[in-house]
Design a protein around this motif. Structure first.
Motif, PDB file in Angstrom:
ATOM      1  N   LEU B  61       0.798  -1.229   0.000  1.00  0.00           N
ATOM      2  CA  LEU B  61       0.000   0.000   0.000  1.00  0.00           C
ATOM      3  C   LEU B  61       0.831   1.280   0.000  1.00  0.00           C
ATOM      4  O   LEU B  61       0.328   2.361  -0.311  1.00  0.00           O
ATOM      5  N   LEU B  62       2.137   1.153   0.308  1.00  0.00           N
ATOM      6  CA  LEU B  62       2.986   2.346   0.362  1.00  0.00           C
ATOM      7  C   LEU B  62       2.889   3.218  -0.891  1.00  0.00           C
ATOM      8  O   LEU B  62       2.694   4.423  -0.791  1.00  0.00           O
ATOM      9  N   PRO B  63       3.024   2.635  -2.086  1.00  0.00           N
ATOM     10  CA  PRO B  63       3.052   3.493  -3.270  1.00  0.00           C
ATOM     11  C   PRO B  63       1.672   3.884  -3.790  1.00  0.00           C
ATOM     12  O   PRO B  63       1.578   4.672  -4.717  1.00  0.00           O
ATOM     13  N   ILE B  64       0.612   3.329  -3.202  1.00  0.00           N
ATOM     14  CA  ILE B  64      -0.738   3.636  -3.708  1.00  0.00           C
ATOM     15  C   ILE B  64      -1.127   5.054  -3.287  1.00  0.00           C
ATOM     16  O   ILE B  64      -0.935   5.436  -2.132  1.00  0.00           O
ATOM     17  N   PRO B  65      -1.663   5.846  -4.223  1.00  0.00           N
ATOM     18  CA  PRO B  65      -2.004   7.234  -3.910  1.00  0.00           C
ATOM     19  C   PRO B  65      -2.975   7.338  -2.731  1.00  0.00           C
ATOM     20  O   PRO B  65      -3.837   6.470  -2.562  1.00  0.00           O
ATOM     21  N   GLU B  66      -2.834   8.401  -1.981  1.00  0.00           N
ATOM     22  CA  GLU B  66      -3.675   8.579  -0.797  1.00  0.00           C
ATOM     23  C   GLU B  66      -5.175   8.546  -1.085  1.00  0.00           C
ATOM     24  O   GLU B  66      -5.925   7.932  -0.327  1.00  0.00           O
ATOM     25  N   PRO B  67      -5.623   9.200  -2.171  1.00  0.00           N
ATOM     26  CA  PRO B  67      -7.074   9.166  -2.438  1.00  0.00           C
ATOM     27  C   PRO B  67      -7.610   7.752  -2.592  1.00  0.00           C
ATOM     28  O   PRO B  67      -8.792   7.498  -2.360  1.00  0.00           O
ATOM     29  N   LEU B  68      -6.750   6.818  -2.972  1.00  0.00           N
ATOM     30  CA  LEU B  68      -7.204   5.430  -3.123  1.00  0.00           C
ATOM     31  C   LEU B  68      -7.015   4.638  -1.829  1.00  0.00           C
ATOM     32  O   LEU B  68      -7.296   3.443  -1.783  1.00  0.00           O
ATOM     33  N   GLY B  69      -6.521   5.315  -0.801  1.00  0.00           N
ATOM     34  CA  GLY B  69      -6.378   4.655   0.490  1.00  0.00           C
ATOM     35  C   GLY B  69      -4.963   4.246   0.828  1.00  0.00           C
ATOM     36  O   GLY B  69      -4.698   3.676   1.880  1.00  0.00           O
ATOM     37  N   GLY B  70      -4.017   4.537  -0.055  1.00  0.00           N
ATOM     38  CA  GLY B  70      -2.628   4.149   0.191  1.00  0.00           C
ATOM     39  C   GLY B  70      -1.859   5.223   0.930  1.00  0.00           C
ATOM     40  O   GLY B  70      -2.442   6.199   1.419  1.00  0.00           O
ATOM     41  N   ALA B  71      -0.541   5.039   1.015  1.00  0.00           N
ATOM     42  CA  ALA B  71       0.296   5.990   1.742  1.00  0.00           C
ATOM     43  C   ALA B  71       0.848   7.072   0.821  1.00  0.00           C
ATOM     44  O   ALA B  71       1.428   8.048   1.284  1.00  0.00           O
ATOM     45  N   GLY B  72       0.697   6.873  -0.475  1.00  0.00           N
ATOM     46  CA  GLY B  72       1.095   7.923  -1.410  1.00  0.00           C
ATOM     47  C   GLY B  72       2.576   8.214  -1.450  1.00  0.00           C
ATOM     48  O   GLY B  72       2.988   9.333  -1.751  1.00  0.00           O
ATOM     49  N   MET B  73       3.383   7.200  -1.140  1.00  0.00           N
ATOM     50  CA  MET B  73       4.834   7.406  -1.208  1.00  0.00           C
ATOM     51  C   MET B  73       5.302   7.272  -2.647  1.00  0.00           C
ATOM     52  O   MET B  73       4.763   6.468  -3.410  1.00  0.00           O
ATOM     53  N   LEU B  74       6.355   8.032  -2.977  1.00  0.00           N
ATOM     54  CA  LEU B  74       6.909   7.941  -4.315  1.00  0.00           C
ATOM     55  C   LEU B  74       7.439   6.522  -4.533  1.00  0.00           C
ATOM     56  O   LEU B  74       8.111   5.970  -3.671  1.00  0.00           O
ATOM     57  N   ARG B  75       7.116   5.942  -5.683  1.00  0.00           N
ATOM     58  CA  ARG B  75       7.642   4.616  -5.958  1.00  0.00           C
ATOM     59  C   ARG B  75       9.144   4.689  -6.177  1.00  0.00           C
ATOM     60  O   ARG B  75       9.627   5.481  -6.970  1.00  0.00           O
ATOM     61  N   SER B  76       9.890   3.879  -5.462  1.00  0.00           N
ATOM     62  CA  SER B  76      11.342   3.932  -5.591  1.00  0.00           C
ATOM     63  C   SER B  76      11.899   2.546  -5.873  1.00  0.00           C
ATOM     64  O   SER B  76      11.914   1.680  -5.007  1.00  0.00           O
ATOM     65  N   PRO B  77      12.365   2.303  -7.096  1.00  0.00           N
ATOM     66  CA  PRO B  77      12.964   1.001  -7.393  1.00  0.00           C
ATOM     67  C   PRO B  77      14.152   0.688  -6.481  1.00  0.00           C
ATOM     68  O   PRO B  77      14.367  -0.478  -6.138  1.00  0.00           O
ATOM     69  N   VAL B  78      14.892   1.719  -6.058  1.00  0.00           N
ATOM     70  CA  VAL B  78      16.029   1.467  -5.168  1.00  0.00           C
ATOM     71  C   VAL B  78      15.531   0.982  -3.807  1.00  0.00           C
ATOM     72  O   VAL B  78      16.013  -0.026  -3.274  1.00  0.00           O
ATOM     73  N   SER B  79      14.544   1.683  -3.248  1.00  0.00           N
ATOM     74  CA  SER B  79      14.009   1.261  -1.947  1.00  0.00           C
ATOM     75  C   SER B  79      13.381  -0.126  -2.049  1.00  0.00           C
ATOM     76  O   SER B  79      13.543  -0.959  -1.148  1.00  0.00           O
ATOM     77  N   ASN B  80      12.668  -0.381  -3.133  1.00  0.00           N
ATOM     78  CA  ASN B  80      12.079  -1.709  -3.317  1.00  0.00           C
ATOM     79  C   ASN B  80      13.154  -2.786  -3.331  1.00  0.00           C
ATOM     80  O   ASN B  80      12.996  -3.858  -2.750  1.00  0.00           O
ATOM     81  N   SER B  81      14.266  -2.485  -4.014  1.00  0.00           N
ATOM     82  CA  SER B  81      15.358  -3.448  -4.086  1.00  0.00           C
ATOM     83  C   SER B  81      15.946  -3.697  -2.701  1.00  0.00           C
ATOM     84  O   SER B  81      16.172  -4.837  -2.300  1.00  0.00           O
ATOM     85  N   LEU B  82      16.183  -2.612  -1.969  1.00  0.00           N
ATOM     86  CA  LEU B  82      16.768  -2.753  -0.633  1.00  0.00           C
ATOM     87  C   LEU B  82      15.850  -3.563   0.275  1.00  0.00           C
ATOM     88  O   LEU B  82      16.302  -4.441   1.027  1.00  0.00           O
ATOM     89  N   ASN B  83      14.544  -3.284   0.206  1.00  0.00           N
ATOM     90  CA  ASN B  83      13.593  -4.030   1.031  1.00  0.00           C
ATOM     91  C   ASN B  83      13.628  -5.517   0.691  1.00  0.00           C
ATOM     92  O   ASN B  83      13.640  -6.373   1.578  1.00  0.00           O
ATOM     93  N   ALA B  84      13.645  -5.808  -0.609  1.00  0.00           N
ATOM     94  CA  ALA B  84      13.661  -7.214  -1.029  1.00  0.00           C
ATOM     95  C   ALA B  84      14.942  -7.897  -0.552  1.00  0.00           C
ATOM     96  O   ALA B  84      14.924  -9.043  -0.103  1.00  0.00           O
ATOM     97  N   GLN B  85      16.062  -7.176  -0.646  1.00  0.00           N
ATOM     98  CA  GLN B  85      17.335  -7.733  -0.176  1.00  0.00           C
ATOM     99  C   GLN B  85      17.250  -8.062   1.311  1.00  0.00           C
ATOM    100  O   GLN B  85      17.634  -9.152   1.753  1.00  0.00           O
ATOM    101  N   ASP B  86      16.765  -7.087   2.079  1.00  0.00           N
ATOM    102  CA  ASP B  86      16.732  -7.266   3.534  1.00  0.00           C
ATOM    103  C   ASP B  86      15.797  -8.406   3.936  1.00  0.00           C
ATOM    104  O   ASP B  86      16.091  -9.162   4.864  1.00  0.00           O
ATOM    105  N   LEU B  87      14.661  -8.526   3.227  1.00  0.00           N
ATOM    106  CA  LEU B  87      13.709  -9.589   3.553  1.00  0.00           C
ATOM    107  C   LEU B  87      14.252 -10.963   3.162  1.00  0.00           C
ATOM    108  O   LEU B  87      14.112 -11.937   3.903  1.00  0.00           O
ATOM    109  N   ALA B  88      14.898 -11.028   1.988  1.00  0.00           N
ATOM    110  CA  ALA B  88      15.362 -12.330   1.489  1.00  0.00           C
ATOM    111  C   ALA B  88      16.507 -12.878   2.327  1.00  0.00           C
ATOM    112  O   ALA B  88      16.828 -14.058   2.237  1.00  0.00           O
ATOM    113  N   TRP B  89      17.128 -12.025   3.119  1.00  0.00           N
ATOM    114  CA  TRP B  89      18.132 -12.514   4.071  1.00  0.00           C
ATOM    115  C   TRP B  89      17.494 -13.578   4.962  1.00  0.00           C
ATOM    116  O   TRP B  89      18.131 -14.567   5.337  1.00  0.00           O
TER     117      TRP B  89
END
Lengths: 399, 348
Positions: B61-89
């Motif tokens: 829900l982070l990248p989903i725009p606020e009007p649709l109920g999300g957090a409206g955060m800018l989509r970041s491929p770098v942050s997505n990559s880092l999150n996936a790395q940290d989780l896959a550990w």
């Protein structure tokens, strides 16, 4: 902010050096590969241009606080080195002023020493017939006699030992006192008792001379010692004094790894050019298992090159930002060295007779690249350093 | 104003937000993923409450725009990559499941129309985990993601899908699937498949690894989908979708290999043979050093592709090469990890 492109300024540095390499080095590659031990006089002009660029006023730089990320001299060095080594590594090593000795004088020399010797071509004398990677074990001695140092011993594998004007010589003040007694001394060439006794015939980098130099009662002024003459007595001081010497390698390993990048890039560029004439192109779309074996191998080489390149940039970036980078410097040197060997030799193989023939430079790139995995710490020494750091081992635990 | 200049410098520093989410992800990977990973692998199923817990991370829900109920955060491929790395550990399969809905959401945001965003994305914003994923892979040895053989053809105002997809995460139970198919005479398209339309058979498949994950083969036999479910107004940018997926997979490989390296480092330092830790021997230590070296190269290549995507630069070559490197070295790191543990590595 995570961003892995080099800055515009460094891109320009790369492009300028690459032009220089293409037009003022590459045309002489084969000539001096054949004429071993002949000074490549054309490199004097390259040296002059490089010196001019280096001394250009850089314009106003905004004041930066320590919290700001820096892309500075270390990144510039690896970027420039890659471009020049793309031209020709042997010729690069013969460029006056490119010596490791220059790096040492500039790093730890006094203002007077830098003024007097900084602009000369300074070669580094460390290795001895019985001592290579274990540089703490050297036997060349320096003994004080009044206001002079007297050097005795034999040094080998001195890059540009013949061509250089100045030597930076590692010698021990007292071998029984180990690492802490090792100091480096500046010896102007032509000093009585200092003699080039032999030039090596080599597999590659033939444009750069590799000399054996003997010192017999070679006298130099007292002020020619780099750093101080004290021998540390406690363990910490000993570690610090020799560690300080070894730390200069943390700064020089990324540029040496960048040499591997340059040669590997040169080989890949040439191989891809030759192969394109036979209809082989990379579309970066068809996955390797669905490609021809040649295409798959080219992708693998491009990937290995890119991995090594980013490791080099990371180590240089850490140095630019004051982060301790001993592990990363060795990581990039290990990866760079083996990638260079693999890529250049594989390019020879892929191009078959065109690769093996002296009509092209691919066979020369393969021969030149071998040294990068040897000098400035072999592959195995780099693995040892990385392993100790990753595993948290001392040098007595992991030998 | 200054940031423009700064942005163009080579830099490997996580920003404040990325550092914060690193803490969250690492904690989750250690406490929620690694803790259950072994048992989940053995029974071949994810613990029932696991994915509900992942919903707390809010990744979808982070990248989903606020009007649709999300957090409206800018989509970041770098942050997505880092999150996936940290989780896959923690565990590759559980991390892949955790981020699968995110792939659906991001693709709808990336290439969907406003109407499609409004239709599908609010479903991800009610705080519970929604099983959703993308279906790209097809069961052929020479499968090329750029040339899907699953087809779509117009049928009146709508479309019908035919063909097979495999290794689809949540393939059996997903409420929302994004299916990549080749539209006759037009090129690749992506279709949102909801619920259980007629002509769709879902079959659970077991694999060598990823055993906890519900992977299924989907068989489409003239399966109808409404025209409104075809993603976007223009042609689907399959290359972009594939390259972003590659970055995701490489990120998972990086995290998994970091897990291997950390595990092995501890083991070889503790395991003694001939009176000393086996890590005192170069034959062992050099393998560990090489793991660390290749892993860092994998990480940097993955991040470079992600960062180029983030800056709007072309990133396909970088993603392609990152995948080449990760496929080669991740396998080596994994099997060398087993080797370093000897018999203990071979036994479950």
């Amino acid at each position: 902010m995570i961003q892995l492109e080099i800055s515009e300024q460094h891109q320009k540095t790369y492009e300028n050096a690459r032009l220089l390499a293409e037009h003022m080095m590459r045309p002489y590659s084969r000539k001096y590969d054949k004429a071993e031990h002949t000074f490549p006089k054309e490199m004097e002009e390259v040296s002059a241009i490089l010196a001019q660029n280096a001394s250009k006023p850089r314009g106003d730089k905004p004041e930066k606080d320590s919290a700001t990320v820096k892309n500075g001299g270390n990144i510039a060095a690896v970027v420039g080195m890659q471009a020049l080594a793309w031209g020709d590594l042997g010729l690069f090593l013969a460029i006056p002023g490119s010596g490791l000795g220059n790096a040492a004088i500039n790093a730890v020399g006094t203002a007077e020493q830098r003024a007097k010797f900084g602009k000369t071509y300074a070669a580094m004398c460390i290795t001895e017939p019985g001592t290579g990677s274990d540089s703490a074990n050297i036997s060349t001695t320096a003994v004080r006699d009044g206001d002079e140092w007297v050097l005795n011993g034999e040094k080998i594998y001195v890059t540009a030992g013949q061509q250089s004007d100045t030597l930076v010589v590692w010698a021990t003040l007292d071998k029984s006192r180990g690492k802490a007694a090792i100091k480096s001394f500046i010896v102007p060439k032509g000093t009585p008792g200092c003699e080039v006794t032999r030039l090596e015939h080599k597999m590659g980098i033939r444009a750069s001379d590799t000399a054996a130099i003997s010192f017999s009662d070679c006298r130099i002024p007292l002020e020619n010692i780099l750093g101080n003459a004290e021998i540390a007595v406690d363990e910490e001081g000993r570690k610090k004094s020799f560690g300080g010497v070894m730390q200069t390698f943390d700064n020089t390993r990324p540029p040496v790894a960048a040499m591997a990048l340059g040669i590997a890039r040169a080989a890949l560029d040439m191989a891809r050019d030759l192969l394109s004439k036979e209809g082989i192109f990379l579309d970066y779309s068809t996955k390797p298992s669905n490609c021809s074996a040649i295409e798959a191998e080219l992708y693998k080489m491009e990937a290995e090159f890119e991995g090594a390149r980013l490791l080099v940039l990371k180590a240089a970036w850490m140095a630019d930002n004051g982060k301790p980078n001993s592990k990363e410097a060795s990581m990039c040197k290990a990866k760079g060295g083996r990638m260079g060997n693999y890529v250049t030799l594989r390019c020879v193989e892929l191009c078959q007779s065109l690769g093996y023939s002296e009509q092209n430079l691919l066979e020369k790139f393969a021969r030149d690249s071998k040294i990068v995995d040897i000098f400035e710490g072999t592959q195995q020494i780099q693995q040892l350093i990385v392993a100790r750091q990753v595993l948290g081992k001392s040098s007595s635990e992991l030998k | 104003m200054n940031s423009r200049v700064e942005n163009k410098l080579f830099d490997l520093t996580r920003d404040d937000e990325q550092r914060m989410s690193q803490e969250t992800m690492e904690r989750f990977a250690a406490n929620e993923i690694r803790e259950v990973a072994k048992n989940a692998d053995e029974v071949g199923a994810t613990p029932s409450s696991f994915f509900e817990k992942t919903a707390e991370l809010g990744l979808a829900l982070l990248p989903i725009p606020e009007p649709l109920g999300g957090a409206g955060m800018l989509r970041s491929p770098v942050s997505n990559s880092l999150n996936a790395q940290d989780l896959a550990w923690g565990d590759l399969a559980l991390a892949l499941g955790t981020i699968s809905p995110q792939a659906f959401v991001n693709t709808v945001l990336d290439q969907g129309t406003d109407a499609q965003r409004e239709q599908y994305l609010p479903k991800f914003c009610d705080g519970r985990f929604l099983a959703a994923s993308t279906a790209l892979t097809e069961p052929r040895a020479t499968f090329d993601p750029m040339v899907p053989q699953c087809t779509a053809r117009p049928d009146g105002d709508d479309y019908v899908l035919s063909g097979e997809k495999c290794m689809v995460p949540f393939g059996e139970s997903a409420e929302l699937l994004l299916v990549i198919a080749y539209l006759e005479d037009n090129g690749p398209r992506a279709f949102v498949v909801e619920g259980s339309p007629k002509g769709l058979t879902r079959t659970r498949e077991e694999h060598m690894g990823l055993r906890t994950l519900e992977l299924a083969t989907l068989r489409f036999e003239d399966t109808p989908v409404p025209a409104s479910a075809m993603l976007g107004e223009k042609a689907f940018d399959l290359q972009r979708f594939v390259s972003l997926s590659r970055i995701g997979l490489c990120s998972l490989a990086v995290g998994c290999c970091q897990g291997v390296l950390d595990y092995v480092t501890e083991y070889v330092n503790e395991r003694t043979a001939f009176g000393e830790p086996i890590s005192n021997r170069q034959a062992v230590a050099f393998m560990v050093a090489d793991m660390a070296i290749e892993l860092d190269a994998m990480r940097l290549m993955t991040l470079r592709a992600a960062s180029r995507a983030e800056q709007g630069l072309d990133f396909h070559e970088q993603a392609f090469l990152a995948k080449v490197a990760c496929a080669e070295h991740a396998m080596k790191i994994g099997t060398n990890g087993v080797q370093l543990l000897g018999g203990h590595g071979f036994c479950r």
